[in-house]
Every structure is written in C-alpha cells, then in structure tokens.
Write a protein that holds these residues in place. Structure first.
Motif, PDB file in Angstrom:
ATOM      1  N   HIS A 270       0.759  -1.635  -0.132  1.00  0.00           N
ATOM      2  CA  HIS A 270       0.101   0.093  -0.211  1.00  0.00           C
ATOM      3  C   HIS A 270       0.937   0.360  -0.134  1.00  0.00           C
ATOM      4  O   HIS A 270       1.664   0.648   0.555  1.00  0.00           O
ATOM      5  N   LEU A 271      -0.026   2.266  -0.345  1.00  0.00           N
ATOM      6  CA  LEU A 271       1.165   3.894  -0.017  1.00  0.00           C
ATOM      7  C   LEU A 271       0.658   4.465   0.117  1.00  0.00           C
ATOM      8  O   LEU A 271      -0.197   5.316   0.708  1.00  0.00           O
ATOM      9  N   HIS A 272       1.595   5.306   1.277  1.00  0.00           N
ATOM     10  CA  HIS A 272       1.773   6.277   1.416  1.00  0.00           C
ATOM     11  C   HIS A 272       2.111   7.370   0.968  1.00  0.00           C
ATOM     12  O   HIS A 272       3.380   7.727   0.540  1.00  0.00           O
ATOM     13  N   MET A 273       1.834   8.801   0.797  1.00  0.00           N
ATOM     14  CA  MET A 273       2.190   9.935  -0.210  1.00  0.00           C
ATOM     15  C   MET A 273       2.037  11.089   0.855  1.00  0.00           C
ATOM     16  O   MET A 273       1.141  11.362   1.469  1.00  0.00           O
ATOM     17  N   ALA A 274       2.942  12.085   1.220  1.00  0.00           N
ATOM     18  CA  ALA A 274       2.480  13.315   1.206  1.00  0.00           C
ATOM     19  C   ALA A 274       2.893  14.282  -0.105  1.00  0.00           C
ATOM     20  O   ALA A 274       3.575  13.529  -0.785  1.00  0.00           O
ATOM     21  N   ILE A 275       1.499  14.762   0.278  1.00  0.00           N
ATOM     22  CA  ILE A 275       1.414  15.762  -1.640  1.00  0.00           C
ATOM     23  C   ILE A 275       0.770  17.374  -1.234  1.00  0.00           C
ATOM     24  O   ILE A 275       0.488  17.983  -0.400  1.00  0.00           O
ATOM     25  N   ARG A 276       2.174  17.859  -1.776  1.00  0.00           N
ATOM     26  CA  ARG A 276       2.494  19.372  -1.788  1.00  0.00           C
ATOM     27  C   ARG A 276       1.058  20.235  -2.058  1.00  0.00           C
ATOM     28  O   ARG A 276       0.682  19.920  -3.065  1.00  0.00           O
ATOM     29  N   GLY A 277       0.107  21.186  -1.149  1.00  0.00           N
ATOM     30  CA  GLY A 277      -0.930  21.798  -1.364  1.00  0.00           C
ATOM     31  C   GLY A 277      -2.475  20.612  -1.081  1.00  0.00           C
ATOM     32  O   GLY A 277      -2.046  19.385  -0.428  1.00  0.00           O
ATOM     33  N   THR A 278      -3.466  21.421  -0.994  1.00  0.00           N
ATOM     34  CA  THR A 278      -5.162  21.118  -0.357  1.00  0.00           C
ATOM     35  C   THR A 278      -6.029  20.258  -1.324  1.00  0.00           C
ATOM     36  O   THR A 278      -5.761  20.983  -2.052  1.00  0.00           O
ATOM     37  N   ILE A 279      -5.755  19.186  -1.299  1.00  0.00           N
ATOM     38  CA  ILE A 279      -6.848  18.106  -2.711  1.00  0.00           C
ATOM     39  C   ILE A 279      -7.870  17.581  -1.298  1.00  0.00           C
ATOM     40  O   ILE A 279      -7.842  17.202  -0.474  1.00  0.00           O
ATOM     41  N   SER A 280      -9.889  18.283  -2.210  1.00  0.00           N
ATOM     42  CA  SER A 280     -10.403  17.245  -0.758  1.00  0.00           C
ATOM     43  C   SER A 280     -10.306  15.790  -1.445  1.00  0.00           C
ATOM     44  O   SER A 280     -10.271  15.493  -2.044  1.00  0.00           O
ATOM     45  N   ARG A 281     -10.700  15.291  -0.226  1.00  0.00           N
ATOM     46  CA  ARG A 281     -11.140  14.137   0.184  1.00  0.00           C
ATOM     47  C   ARG A 281     -11.531  13.444  -1.106  1.00  0.00           C
ATOM     48  O   ARG A 281     -11.746  12.170  -1.675  1.00  0.00           O
ATOM     49  N   ALA A 282     -12.857  14.511  -1.311  1.00  0.00           N
ATOM     50  CA  ALA A 282     -13.925  13.920  -2.959  1.00  0.00           C
ATOM     51  C   ALA A 282     -12.911  13.430  -3.693  1.00  0.00           C
ATOM     52  O   ALA A 282     -13.300  12.530  -4.613  1.00  0.00           O
ATOM     53  N   ASP A 283     -12.322  14.857  -4.260  1.00  0.00           N
ATOM     54  CA  ASP A 283     -11.911  14.286  -5.051  1.00  0.00           C
ATOM     55  C   ASP A 283     -10.472  13.262  -5.565  1.00  0.00           C
ATOM     56  O   ASP A 283     -10.437  12.482  -6.002  1.00  0.00           O
ATOM     57  N   LEU A 284     -10.158  12.712  -4.411  1.00  0.00           N
ATOM     58  CA  LEU A 284      -8.754  11.804  -4.160  1.00  0.00           C
ATOM     59  C   LEU A 284      -9.778  11.026  -4.220  1.00  0.00           C
ATOM     60  O   LEU A 284      -9.464  10.270  -5.014  1.00  0.00           O
ATOM     61  N   ARG A 285     -10.591  10.597  -3.663  1.00  0.00           N
ATOM     62  CA  ARG A 285     -11.841   8.840  -3.728  1.00  0.00           C
ATOM     63  C   ARG A 285     -11.774   8.995  -5.583  1.00  0.00           C
ATOM     64  O   ARG A 285     -11.743   7.460  -6.101  1.00  0.00           O
ATOM     65  N   ARG A 286     -12.386  10.107  -5.788  1.00  0.00           N
ATOM     66  CA  ARG A 286     -13.008   9.661  -7.385  1.00  0.00           C
ATOM     67  C   ARG A 286     -11.302   9.640  -8.240  1.00  0.00           C
ATOM     68  O   ARG A 286     -11.864   8.200  -9.198  1.00  0.00           O
ATOM     69  N   VAL A 287     -10.859   9.903  -7.917  1.00  0.00           N
ATOM     70  CA  VAL A 287     -10.162   9.757  -9.038  1.00  0.00           C
ATOM     71  C   VAL A 287      -8.583   8.335  -8.357  1.00  0.00           C
ATOM     72  O   VAL A 287      -8.684   7.771  -9.212  1.00  0.00           O
ATOM     73  N   ALA A 288      -8.687   7.633  -7.582  1.00  0.00           N
ATOM     74  CA  ALA A 288      -8.506   6.549  -7.017  1.00  0.00           C
ATOM     75  C   ALA A 288      -9.739   5.854  -7.417  1.00  0.00           C
ATOM     76  O   ALA A 288      -9.178   4.988  -8.018  1.00  0.00           O
ATOM     77  N   ALA A 289     -10.770   5.699  -6.926  1.00  0.00           N
ATOM     78  CA  ALA A 289     -12.084   4.780  -8.392  1.00  0.00           C
ATOM     79  C   ALA A 289     -11.493   4.693  -9.482  1.00  0.00           C
ATOM     80  O   ALA A 289     -12.297   4.053 -10.550  1.00  0.00           O
ATOM     81  N   ALA A 290     -11.016   6.315  -9.949  1.00  0.00           N
ATOM     82  CA  ALA A 290     -11.224   6.341 -11.621  1.00  0.00           C
ATOM     83  C   ALA A 290      -9.958   5.983 -12.044  1.00  0.00           C
ATOM     84  O   ALA A 290      -9.833   5.283 -13.501  1.00  0.00           O
TER      85      ALA A 290
END
Length: 552
Positions: A270-290
C-alpha cells in the motif's frame, strides 16, 4: 502424586560477547559504518596515494544499521523540506563543461555510424550493429559519470506499441483539465486574518482478496485470491504512476509528492503519499476509483511446458541466427515476445492479462507545516525504509509463515516482466532471451522472497519536490558541518578534491596498507568521537556568540 518425573528446563547460560560484536555495537552506537569500503585516492599530479575508509551506504539496517539510519534521516529531511513550500522550487542546471561536450560529440558520431550500419545491414570497418550498440552504451555510461542527468531517447520510436486510450466501461469517468505550471498549493484565510497553507497525507490500499484476521492471515486460505494478490503486487508500481497522472490532470496543476510503498499486515503493498497543497477527500476518492492499469501481456491460462519438459536453447535458432528456445520434441522455434504481442494486437476480442485497481479505502488528512502531525507523518513515511518489504512484518506464527509461503508459491510462476524466464512455461520466448533461463527460477527483484512480489522503488519523489536531489541534501548537511567547524577554527578532516586532480579506486584486501576490519573500525570509532566532540564544541561556541549583546 502421579509418579511421573518432574520436567525441568535446562538453565540458559549466557556466554560472553565476542570482541568483534562489541566493536560493531560501539560502531553502531556512534553512527560508524560497520562495512567500510577501503578506497585509494591518487593525486594525478604528484602520484601520491592515500587510503580512506568510505561508508558502504547500504539502505538496510540488517546489513549496516549506521548507513541505513543515515539514509533514513536524509530522506526525512528531503520529505520535510519539500512538503509545505510556499514558493516554487528553483531548479537550475549547470552549463555543460568541455568534457561533457566532447563526449556528446563522440556520442553523435557513433550514433550516426550505428544508424548507417543498421540501414545497410552490413558491418563497417569497425564492427557490426552489436559492436556499435555496445559502444553507445559505454559512451552513455561515461556521460552519466561526468554528472549529466537524464537519458537520450534514441532508436525507432515509431515501433513503440500503443493501445487504445478508450476508458473501460466498468470505471467512472474522469474529467481532464489543462495542467498549470505550478506546484504550490492554495493559501486559506483563517480567523483573525491568519493565513495557512495545508498539505495532504494520503494512504491508498489495494482491494480485498478475502477476509483476514487481525494478524493479516486469511480466514479461509482455500478461497483467498492469492493469484490476484500476486499480480496486483507485481504491477502496483504502474498503478501508482497512473494515479499521479490522473491526479494532475484532474486537479489542474503539477502535483508534487513524496511517497513510500510498504506492505500491510496481509502482505499486500500500500501507498503512503505526502502531497504538497490541499485536495478534497471527495476528489481523491474519485481519482482513486477511476484509476486502473491494464497489463497487455500474452495469456498465461495454459501451461505449455510443465516442469520436466522445458524448452531447449538452440544457439542457431531464430531468424537472425543469434539463438533461441525450441520445442524439446519437435525442435520448432517458440514464438518470440514480439510475435506474441503481434498476435495479441491482431485479436479484436483480446482482453488484458490483468487489471489492477485500488481498493475502496482512501484515507486522507490535512497537515500543517511545523506541527506535531507533520513530524508524525514524516516519521511514519520513513519508518520502514531501513527494512526489506518482508521485514516490515516478520512472521511470528505458523499461520503467518504459511501465508507467506502461499503467496510465494503464487508468485513463483507469474511473469514479472517481458524478460521473465516464466514465459517459457507458457510457450513464449522472453524478450531478449539468453541460455540458462528456467521457469520458476527468475532472478527478478519481484520474485525474491524478501520483496513479496513488489519490484518497484520503495521511495517515490517527484522532480520538483524540494528543488534538490538527495545528493544535494547530503551536500547541504556537509556544508553546514564544515561551516560550524570553520567558525570554531577547526580544519576539515578531508578537504574537497579539486576537479581533475584526484582519481579514486578501490583498494584490494591484499594491499599492505589495508588493515584488518576490526582495526579499521577502531580507528573510525575514535575518529567519529573526536569529530563529534569538535562539532559539539563548535555549535556551543556559535550559540554563545549569538547570545551575547555584541553579536546581537
């Protein structure tokens, strides 16, 4: 009284520690490498030579705890410096020097001659196509040794195989936006006019293969999908690449990240990722599902050559006569890797060998700079970097050991790459075949038991994360130490070498000035203690000077 003899346990006798183990323990305590490499530095002008012990630089604590811990701390610094930047990182490239320009001119001439040999199909006065390819490889290595970053794109790019970019129907659609040339996240205004710039700590996992217990072992090993678990692990690195591409296209800016790959207790990566800047949880879930990755490889559902009846290497086989594998009974040449891909591309009903996706669990939390949460996350990202994948969760019970064995069995005959020896089992020659390949004994990284099927890099850092490479961060630390020593009037132990004055070579164990390892470790321990005392003294002096009114 039962009349049975009372069972007694033999007393455990503690033996005295070995002298070498005591030396290594003291070396680790003071951060000294326990596997120093003897190197010789030769002055090209005077011919004088000096011998130094250079740290081995290993990243595993089981090999060298001191070097592994030093690398881990360096990665922690790299992670922290790039996570919460409030301005775009400045990346400057040095102008090429005379040696780099000369080597590139030689590279250009060799490339032209190589292409001429390929066009005519006949060798020239120097050699054939293989000879020129070998020369180009040596020139590329020499150019890289001079400090040039990146690789040249040569060869016939038109022969690259492509697939339709039409998205699968069983995944949600993902809008695409133009990617802005920025990496810094948004700033938010809080109460009292205070501004803050949060970033993201993201964790992504793979899907379930069956119910597991708290110790990671399956409830029902017979129904646990070990085959899908093995294939997901083999291609997990490609899924990460696809996720980053989709994320950048979806949010519309050049997302920067520092990520590490670790195994869960059930042994799936599994992946642990530090991302610079903020992205909504809904968008992250949407990208992961797609996000998904399709493996367009030849099918492996039918075993053509089981153990005991394997293909045979024939040095005269193949259209070009360079050798290949043939059927042990008929002598017929097996299809090449390119032939198998051509057949796959010509089949309109072909399906990918495997499709790897993330699971539904997407965990994201906002993190602010210089907070306990930020330090906790950085420690979590770098916690297991000093261990092998399999060492992160060492089996403690028979059930856990059996779980590892079943996963290793599932991985044994799964092809890990186009060059994997396991393709012979399914009647296909691997890419770039060579004699001695045996299915089930591939030497690829993913097939090693300590990697549990994951053959990619453990640390993934984007190019614009901190504006520095790991070597740059190491150089910054060295500059800081030397500056503190210089302020206290303490000269450096090893001054930097002027360019072109010294040459380095490895000293052999039979050289008269290479002392036994124990003796060299003792000298390194004493040297480290003295340098640490000097650094502490210099730091204390600098602190006292900064605290005096005159310094203020």
């Amino acid at each position: 009284m039962t009349g049975r003899p009372e069972q007694t346990t033999a007393p455990v006798k503690t033996l005295a520690p070995l002298a070498r183990e005591v030396v290594k323990a003291v070396a680790v305590e003071h951060g000294v490498c326990i596997r120093p490499v003897p190197m010789r530095r030769v002055n090209l002008t005077t011919g004088e030579s000096e011998r130094f012990d250079v740290p081995c630089g290993h990243t595993l604590a089981s090999v060298c705890p001191s070097c592994a811990e030093r690398k881990r701390k360096l990665r922690a610094v790299q992670c922290g410096q790039g996570w919460h930047l409030d301005s775009e990182p400045v990346i400057e490239r040095a102008d090429p020097d005379a040696q780099q320009r000369h080597l590139m001119q030689l590279r250009a001439h060799a490339q032209a001659r190589r292409d001429a040999v390929e066009a005519t199909g006949r060798p020239d006065e120097h050699g054939d196509l293989a000879w020129w390819d070998g020369l180009l490889l040596e020139l590329d290595r020499e150019i890289e040794r001079t400090g040039v970053a990146g690789r040249l794109r040569t060869g016939d790019q038109r022969s690259r195989r492509t697939r339709s970019t039409r998205r699968r129907q069983d995944v949600p659609d993902l809008p695409r936006r133009p990617v802005e040339n920025r990496t810094v996240g948004r700033t938010f205004l809080g109460k009292g006019g205070k501004t803050f710039r949060p970033s993201i700590f993201l964790t992504l996992t793979l899907d379930s293969y069956g119910k597991v217990r708290a110790d990671g072992t399956p409830v029902d090993p017979a129904t646990y999908d070990y085959r899908r678990a093995a294939r997901d692990a083999l291609h997990f690195s490609k899924l990460i690449d696809r996720f980053v591409q989709n994320l950048r296209r979806f949010v519309g800016y050049d997302v920067q990240y520092f990520a590490t790959v670790e195994p869960q207790r059930r042994l799936a990566p599994h992946l642990h990722m530090a991302i610079r800047g903020t992205i909504s949880r809904a968008d992250l879930r949407r990208v992961a599902a797609a996000t998904y990755h399709q493996v367009w490889w030849p099918p492996t559902d039918r075993i053509v050559y089981p153990n005991g009846r394997l293909p045979i290497w024939d040095a005269a086989a193949g259209d070009d006569g360079v050798g290949g594998y043939v059927d042990p009974d008929t002598g017929e040449v097996l299809p090449t890797w390119d032939d198998a891909l051509d057949a796959l591309g010509a089949d309109p009903d072909a399906e990918p060998l495997h499709v790897v996706r993330f699971g539904p669990q997407v965990h994201a939390e906002g993190v602010l700079a210089d907070t306990p949460d930020a330090r906790r996350c950085i420690g979590y990202l770098t916690k297991y970097l000093v261990k092998n994948v399999a060492e992160c969760h060492t089996p403690q019970t028979e059930a856990q050991r059996a779980h590892v064995d079943r996963l290793a069995d599932a991985l044994r005959y799964e092809p890990c790459s186009p060059t994997c020896a396991n393709w012979l089992r399914y009647g296909i020659q691997p890419k770039n075949p060579r004699p001695g390949l045996v299915p089930g004994f591939c030497k690829g990284k993913a097939h090693r038991r300590e990697h549990l099927g994951y053959g990619g890099r453990r640390i993934l850092v984007s190019r614009k994360w901190s504006g520095k490479t790991l070597a740059d961060h190491k150089a910054d630390r060295k500059v800081w130490v030397l500056a503190r020593l210089a302020e206290a009037g303490i000269p450096a132990a090893r001054p930097d070498d002027p360019d072109g004055v010294y040459a380095w070579e490895r000293a052999g164990p039979g050289d008269p000035d290479v002392r036994p390892l124990d003796e060299r470790l003792l000298h390194l321990i004493d040297e480290r203690i003295q340098r640490r005392r000097q650094l502490d003294q210099a730091t204390q002096m600098a602190t006292q000077l900064s605290a005096t009114p005159e310094a203020a």
